[in-house]
Design a protein around this motif. Structure first.
Motif, PDB file in Angstrom:
ATOM      1  N   GLU A 169     -54.709 -10.613 -27.625  1.00  0.00           N
ATOM      2  CA  GLU A 169     -53.735 -11.156 -28.124  1.00  0.00           C
ATOM      3  C   GLU A 169     -52.545  -9.721 -28.641  1.00  0.00           C
ATOM      4  OE1 GLU A 169     -54.362 -12.852 -31.627  1.00  0.00           O
ATOM      5  OE2 GLU A 169     -55.629 -14.182 -30.053  1.00  0.00           O
ATOM      6  N   LYS A 170     -52.722  -8.476 -28.311  1.00  0.00           N
ATOM      7  CA  LYS A 170     -52.048  -7.093 -28.481  1.00  0.00           C
ATOM      8  C   LYS A 170     -50.684  -6.948 -28.013  1.00  0.00           C
ATOM      9  CE  LYS A 170     -53.922  -3.907 -24.941  1.00  0.00           C
ATOM     10  NZ  LYS A 170     -52.610  -3.305 -24.282  1.00  0.00           N
ATOM     11  N   GLU A 171     -50.523  -8.374 -27.280  1.00  0.00           N
ATOM     12  CA  GLU A 171     -49.147  -7.559 -26.311  1.00  0.00           C
ATOM     13  C   GLU A 171     -47.357  -7.417 -27.501  1.00  0.00           C
ATOM     14  OE1 GLU A 171     -46.401  -6.644 -23.941  1.00  0.00           O
ATOM     15  OE2 GLU A 171     -48.258  -6.284 -23.598  1.00  0.00           O
ATOM     16  N   GLU A 172     -48.455  -8.332 -28.044  1.00  0.00           N
ATOM     17  CA  GLU A 172     -46.975  -8.820 -29.149  1.00  0.00           C
ATOM     18  C   GLU A 172     -46.471  -7.675 -29.662  1.00  0.00           C
ATOM     19  OE1 GLU A 172     -47.179 -11.922 -32.106  1.00  0.00           O
ATOM     20  OE2 GLU A 172     -49.069 -12.465 -31.159  1.00  0.00           O
ATOM     21  N   PHE A 173     -47.670  -6.390 -30.180  1.00  0.00           N
ATOM     22  CA  PHE A 173     -47.209  -5.418 -31.217  1.00  0.00           C
ATOM     23  C   PHE A 173     -46.500  -4.564 -30.453  1.00  0.00           C
ATOM     24  CE2 PHE A 173     -50.418  -8.545 -33.393  1.00  0.00           C
ATOM     25  CZ  PHE A 173     -49.367  -8.575 -35.149  1.00  0.00           C
ATOM     26  N   ASP A 174     -47.288  -4.417 -28.451  1.00  0.00           N
ATOM     27  CA  ASP A 174     -47.940  -2.991 -27.969  1.00  0.00           C
ATOM     28  C   ASP A 174     -46.263  -2.922 -27.229  1.00  0.00           C
ATOM     29  OD1 ASP A 174     -49.295  -1.235 -26.546  1.00  0.00           O
ATOM     30  OD2 ASP A 174     -49.775  -2.249 -25.406  1.00  0.00           O
ATOM     31  N   SER A 175     -45.918  -3.664 -26.938  1.00  0.00           N
ATOM     32  CA  SER A 175     -44.130  -3.609 -25.998  1.00  0.00           C
ATOM     33  C   SER A 175     -43.432  -2.921 -27.379  1.00  0.00           C
ATOM     34  CB  SER A 175     -43.740  -4.780 -26.041  1.00  0.00           C
ATOM     35  OG  SER A 175     -44.137  -5.772 -26.552  1.00  0.00           O
ATOM     36  N   VAL A 176     -43.846  -3.798 -28.632  1.00  0.00           N
ATOM     37  CA  VAL A 176     -42.932  -2.932 -29.325  1.00  0.00           C
ATOM     38  C   VAL A 176     -42.769  -1.504 -29.953  1.00  0.00           C
ATOM     39  CG1 VAL A 176     -41.564  -3.940 -31.746  1.00  0.00           C
ATOM     40  CG2 VAL A 176     -42.827  -5.238 -30.451  1.00  0.00           C
ATOM     41  N   CYS A 177     -44.305  -1.251 -30.297  1.00  0.00           N
ATOM     42  CA  CYS A 177     -44.978  -0.031 -29.885  1.00  0.00           C
ATOM     43  C   CYS A 177     -44.178   0.856 -28.932  1.00  0.00           C
ATOM     44  CB  CYS A 177     -46.740  -0.227 -30.670  1.00  0.00           C
ATOM     45  SG  CYS A 177     -47.237  -0.561 -31.480  1.00  0.00           S
ATOM     46  N   LYS A 178     -44.556   0.788 -28.035  1.00  0.00           N
ATOM     47  CA  LYS A 178     -43.869   1.478 -27.084  1.00  0.00           C
ATOM     48  C   LYS A 178     -42.589   1.730 -26.758  1.00  0.00           C
ATOM     49  CE  LYS A 178     -47.523   0.718 -22.759  1.00  0.00           C
ATOM     50  NZ  LYS A 178     -48.996  -0.198 -23.934  1.00  0.00           N
ATOM     51  N   ALA A 179     -42.294   1.022 -27.499  1.00  0.00           N
ATOM     52  CA  ALA A 179     -40.525   0.977 -27.470  1.00  0.00           C
ATOM     53  C   ALA A 179     -40.831   1.643 -28.310  1.00  0.00           C
ATOM     54  CB  ALA A 179     -39.791  -0.316 -27.380  1.00  0.00           C
ATOM     55  N   TYR A 180     -41.263   2.046 -29.540  1.00  0.00           N
ATOM     56  CA  TYR A 180     -40.614   3.030 -30.571  1.00  0.00           C
ATOM     57  C   TYR A 180     -41.704   4.484 -30.439  1.00  0.00           C
ATOM     58  CZ  TYR A 180     -37.609  -0.166 -32.977  1.00  0.00           C
ATOM     59  OH  TYR A 180     -36.412  -1.272 -32.610  1.00  0.00           O
ATOM     60  N   GLY A 181     -42.072   4.714 -29.721  1.00  0.00           N
ATOM     61  CA  GLY A 181     -43.305   5.821 -29.433  1.00  0.00           C
ATOM     62  C   GLY A 181     -44.304   5.783 -30.359  1.00  0.00           C
ATOM     63  N   ILE A 182     -44.618   4.958 -30.571  1.00  0.00           N
ATOM     64  CA  ILE A 182     -46.121   4.264 -31.187  1.00  0.00           C
ATOM     65  C   ILE A 182     -47.131   4.055 -30.603  1.00  0.00           C
ATOM     66  CG2 ILE A 182     -47.320   2.986 -33.169  1.00  0.00           C
ATOM     67  CD1 ILE A 182     -45.059   4.852 -34.336  1.00  0.00           C
ATOM     68  N   ASP A 183     -48.302   4.367 -30.987  1.00  0.00           N
ATOM     69  CA  ASP A 183     -49.545   4.283 -30.281  1.00  0.00           C
ATOM     70  C   ASP A 183     -50.204   3.131 -30.342  1.00  0.00           C
ATOM     71  OD1 ASP A 183     -49.309   5.818 -27.689  1.00  0.00           O
ATOM     72  OD2 ASP A 183     -50.570   7.563 -28.795  1.00  0.00           O
ATOM     73  N   LEU A 184     -50.669   2.165 -30.074  1.00  0.00           N
ATOM     74  CA  LEU A 184     -51.292   1.008 -30.630  1.00  0.00           C
ATOM     75  C   LEU A 184     -52.983   1.479 -30.186  1.00  0.00           C
ATOM     76  CD1 LEU A 184     -51.132  -1.734 -32.371  1.00  0.00           C
ATOM     77  CD2 LEU A 184     -51.018  -3.088 -30.586  1.00  0.00           C
ATOM     78  N   ILE A 185     -53.899   1.878 -31.141  1.00  0.00           N
ATOM     79  CA  ILE A 185     -55.325   2.221 -30.634  1.00  0.00           C
ATOM     80  C   ILE A 185     -56.169   0.909 -30.408  1.00  0.00           C
ATOM     81  CG2 ILE A 185     -56.666   4.048 -31.263  1.00  0.00           C
ATOM     82  CD1 ILE A 185     -54.002   4.977 -31.453  1.00  0.00           C
ATOM     83  N   SER A 186     -56.617   0.837 -29.191  1.00  0.00           N
ATOM     84  CA  SER A 186     -57.613  -0.289 -29.086  1.00  0.00           C
ATOM     85  C   SER A 186     -59.037  -0.129 -30.015  1.00  0.00           C
ATOM     86  CB  SER A 186     -57.244  -0.210 -27.479  1.00  0.00           C
ATOM     87  OG  SER A 186     -56.414  -0.625 -26.987  1.00  0.00           O
ATOM     88  N   LEU A 187     -59.506  -0.409 -29.972  1.00  0.00           N
ATOM     89  CA  LEU A 187     -61.014  -0.746 -30.301  1.00  0.00           C
ATOM     90  C   LEU A 187     -61.877  -1.356 -29.343  1.00  0.00           C
ATOM     91  CD1 LEU A 187     -58.509  -1.374 -32.887  1.00  0.00           C
ATOM     92  CD2 LEU A 187     -61.071  -0.863 -34.500  1.00  0.00           C
ATOM     93  N   ILE A 188     -62.712  -0.776 -29.017  1.00  0.00           N
ATOM     94  CA  ILE A 188     -64.162  -0.919 -28.057  1.00  0.00           C
ATOM     95  C   ILE A 188     -65.188  -1.194 -29.566  1.00  0.00           C
ATOM     96  CG2 ILE A 188     -63.259  -0.667 -26.686  1.00  0.00           C
ATOM     97  CD1 ILE A 188     -65.624   1.407 -26.096  1.00  0.00           C
ATOM     98  N   ALA A 189     -66.166  -2.045 -29.277  1.00  0.00           N
ATOM     99  CA  ALA A 189     -67.660  -2.759 -30.381  1.00  0.00           C
ATOM    100  C   ALA A 189     -68.984  -2.325 -28.953  1.00  0.00           C
ATOM    101  CB  ALA A 189     -67.596  -4.053 -30.363  1.00  0.00           C
ATOM    102  N   PRO A 190     -69.696  -2.612 -29.644  1.00  0.00           N
ATOM    103  CA  PRO A 190     -71.168  -2.732 -28.849  1.00  0.00           C
ATOM    104  C   PRO A 190     -71.599  -3.500 -27.995  1.00  0.00           C
ATOM    105  CG  PRO A 190     -71.715  -2.158 -31.484  1.00  0.00           C
ATOM    106  CD  PRO A 190     -70.027  -2.363 -31.299  1.00  0.00           C
ATOM    107  N   THR A 191     -70.403  -4.708 -28.167  1.00  0.00           N
ATOM    108  CA  THR A 191     -70.653  -5.891 -27.716  1.00  0.00           C
ATOM    109  C   THR A 191     -69.317  -6.360 -27.061  1.00  0.00           C
ATOM    110  OG1 THR A 191     -69.048  -6.353 -29.498  1.00  0.00           O
ATOM    111  CG2 THR A 191     -71.473  -7.441 -29.776  1.00  0.00           C
ATOM    112  N   SER A 192     -68.577  -5.411 -26.485  1.00  0.00           N
ATOM    113  CA  SER A 192     -66.971  -5.539 -25.778  1.00  0.00           C
ATOM    114  C   SER A 192     -67.976  -5.385 -24.324  1.00  0.00           C
ATOM    115  CB  SER A 192     -66.545  -3.919 -26.538  1.00  0.00           C
ATOM    116  OG  SER A 192     -66.096  -4.256 -27.401  1.00  0.00           O
TER     117      SER A 192
END
Length: 259
Positions: free
Chosen positions: A130-153
């Motif tokens: 569900e990150k796309e709606e945030f990620d595309s805007v972040c890319k447009a403004y030069g902000i890195d959207l940081i991804s999390l990974i968990a032991p269950t990923s």
């Protein structure tokens, strides 16, 4: 990748402290940022308080309640960052929740974060799918959207890593944030899976509180992230917490520096 975030990992193992904005006050939070930088922090996570922080344990939840009770708003946090950026360029990322961004207006929030000089954004309640709606805007403004990974990923790690920006936040243990007496997750294996997909820094958080734990995690990754232990100091010492936080951050940075 945001140049500022890349620089945070460019001089050896990184130490990344977290602080809840406005606990005990925004003026104190501002002083904490300067103190943490002086103590050797490489990148700082600023938590924007939210009424229902689902990834947080009781320590940070209580800090959120105190900050909100003290009148902290997203706009006041932005104003604080403006003041901070007059004095330092240390890499900084916001950690908050989707609702905070939604209620402010996604594009308005991310554009403002970029304008005031933030480098990245962590939204622990937004799954990869569900990150796309945030990620595309972040890319447009030069902000890195940081991804999390968990032991269950598991099999999702490669998929998440392929699209990751800034750094990958490796969650060391299941459950919510908070200090742990020991961390048993195979962090090294998680990091290897990420690096096989993309050469991006990996930092480990959730549960780290001692220099020994930080060093152990840094041995297996590119850095250690600490939140609850710092927030506890803010709760214990209130407006007098700055020197205690500085001393703690220095001890943690020294530990990862020597790895």
């Amino acid at each position: 990748m945001n140049k500022n975030i890349a620089a945070a990992f460019g001089k050896g193992k990184a130490f990344i402290p977290f602080v809840t904005c406005g606990d005990p006050s925004l003026d104190v939070t501002e002083q904490i940022v300067y103190a943490m930088e002086e103590a050797g922090a490489d990148l700082i996570e600023l938590g924007i308080p939210f009424s229902d922080p689902t990834a947080e344990g009781p320590v940070i939840q209580a800090a959120n309640v105190r900050a909100l009770g003290g009148g902290v708003t997203t706009d006041k946090v932005f104003d604080m960052v403006v003041r901070i950026r007059k004095k330092t360029r240390i890499p900084m990322v916001f950690m908050t929740y989707a609702n905070v961004v939604f209620s402010y207006g996604t594009e308005r929030f991310i554009k403002k974060a970029s304008e005031v000089g933030m480098d990245g954004l962590i939204l622990p309640d937004v799954p990869f799918e569900e990150k796309e709606e945030f990620d595309s805007v972040c890319k447009a403004y030069g902000i890195d959207l940081i991804s999390l990974i968990a032991p269950t990923s598991h099999e999702r790690i490669a998929m998440i890593a392929k699209e990751a920006e800034g750094f990958v936040y490796c969650v060391s243990s299941l459950g919510v944030t908070g200090t742990r007496s020991q961390i048993t997750t195979d962090i090294g294996a998680m990091v290897q899976l990420v690096k096989a997909e993309k050469q991006i820094p990996c930092a480990v958080g959730f549960g780290i509180s001692t220099p020994q734990q930080a060093a152990k995690m840094a041995e297996q990754s590119d850095g250690a992230i600490v939140g609850s232990a710092i927030v506890k100091l803010c709760a214990r010492y209130g407006k007098d917490c700055v020197p205690y936080v500085k001393e703690y951050v220095k001890s943690m940075k020294d530990a990862v520096r020597n790895v």
